[in-house]
Design an enzyme around this catalytic site. Structure first.
Site, mmCIF file in Angstrom:
data_model
loop_
_atom_site.group_PDB
_atom_site.id
_atom_site.type_symbol
_atom_site.label_atom_id
_atom_site.label_comp_id
_atom_site.label_asym_id
_atom_site.label_seq_id
_atom_site.Cartn_x
_atom_site.Cartn_y
_atom_site.Cartn_z
ATOM 1 N N ALA A 1 59.672 44.596 48.948
ATOM 2 C CA ALA A 1 59.144 44.024 47.709
ATOM 3 C C ALA A 1 59.402 42.520 47.665
ATOM 4 O O ALA A 1 58.529 41.738 47.275
ATOM 5 C CB ALA A 1 59.788 44.719 46.508
ATOM 6 N N TYR A 2 60.607 42.123 48.051
ATOM 7 C CA TYR A 2 60.954 40.698 48.074
ATOM 8 C C TYR A 2 60.031 39.937 49.019
ATOM 9 O O TYR A 2 59.478 38.890 48.668
ATOM 10 C CB TYR A 2 62.408 40.543 48.502
ATOM 11 C CG TYR A 2 62.872 39.117 48.650
ATOM 12 C CD1 TYR A 2 63.279 38.382 47.544
ATOM 13 C CD2 TYR A 2 62.908 38.496 49.899
ATOM 14 C CE1 TYR A 2 63.703 37.068 47.675
ATOM 15 C CE2 TYR A 2 63.338 37.189 50.038
ATOM 16 C CZ TYR A 2 63.736 36.480 48.924
ATOM 17 O OH TYR A 2 64.155 35.187 49.060
#
Length: 278
Positions: free
Chosen positions: A147-148
């Protein structure tokens, strides 16, 4: 520099940048998510620096913050906006709750866009610059931080597009790409990972051994990463140099990774990512 807004200024890169610019004589509006955040990290600043509540995921908070900023800078406008606010969740994508993924993208991507939208009228008044704090993690992606990395890859595209769209207005858009930096984001990522691995989700079994190793990687990054001030100094250069570069990579390992990525096969890049992404 006269007037600069920084988001995510309660700790890490944001706080270091706020203090560094304050020492250089700028009037800094240090955006923090909640009232009272950053009091300790910014305690050494001059009376010029103003902590201002600026939750990048809340439209009302952004509007209120920029109304306050506008009333104080007037026709001088802004010399720069530094989009630094960001969060990170450590988890296999298979196990990452949708609401957490949404929250991360809201802060790391949509928040940067919303703040820049709000800042642009003042940036144009002050003939200022837009700085976006991305990451080498927007070039190389490693497991358990999907996600990052998705958010940082998105910022690469946003910076490219905004650079083109704002060029006719003579508004420089500059992307900062740090490699591994010692900031509180690592502790928060470890805490999130520990909470995840303490659950009774049966899907964890196939990941548990690798997650234990990944946790050590996060801990090592926190201990051995470069100092946030190194990034702050680069951001200051991007805001003040006569002809800024379009992007700045911070850290020797990040510079090596960005140079090699277009030249190497994906499997080798996967191994490289484990060593260099922030």
């Amino acid at each position: 520099m006269q007037n600069v807004v920084i988001t995510g200024a309660s700790s890490g890169i944001g706080a270091a940048t706020a203090l560094h610019l304050d020492q250089q004589g700028a009037r800094v509006f240090a955006g923090v998510e909640n009232e009272g955040d950053g009091a300790t990290a910014l305690a050494g600043a001059s009376s010029r620096l103003q902590r201002i509540t600026l939750d990048v995921s809340d439209d009302a908070s952004i509007a209120a913050a920029f109304e306050t900023i506008r009333s104080q800078v007037g026709d001088a406008g802004l010399d720069g906006v530094v989009n630094n606010a960001g969060i990170g969740y450590a988890a296999p994508l298979e196990l990452l709750p949708r609401e957490d993924f949404r929250r991360l993208l809201d802060v790391n991507v949509l928040g940067q866009v919303a703040v820049t939208q709000a800042a642009l009228p003042l940036i144009r008044l002050g003939h200022g610059r837009v700085v976006i704090v991305g990451s080498v993690g927007g070039i190389l992606a490693s497991q358990f931080a999907g996600a990052y990395h998705a958010s940082k890859f998105a910022l690469e595209a946003i910076a490219d597009v905004w650079r083109q769209e704002l060029d006719p207005d003579d508004v420089p858009v500059i992307l900062i790409e740090p490699s591994t930096i010692a900031t509180p984001i690592w502790d928060k990522a470890i805490a999130y990972l520990d909470q995840l691995t303490a659950s009774d989700d049966k899907r964890l079994k196939r990941y548990r051994e690798r997650l234990t190793s990944f946790r050590e990687t996060l801990h090592s990054a926190d201990e051995h990463g470069k100092a946030p001030k190194d990034v702050a100094e680069v951001i200051a250069e991007a805001l003040t140099t006569k002809k800024p570069d379009t992007r700045y990579v911070v850290g020797a390992d990040g510079k090596l990774a960005t140079a090699l990525r277009p030249l190497i096969p994906d499997r080798i890049a996967d191994k490289l990512a484990e060593r260099t992404t922030a």
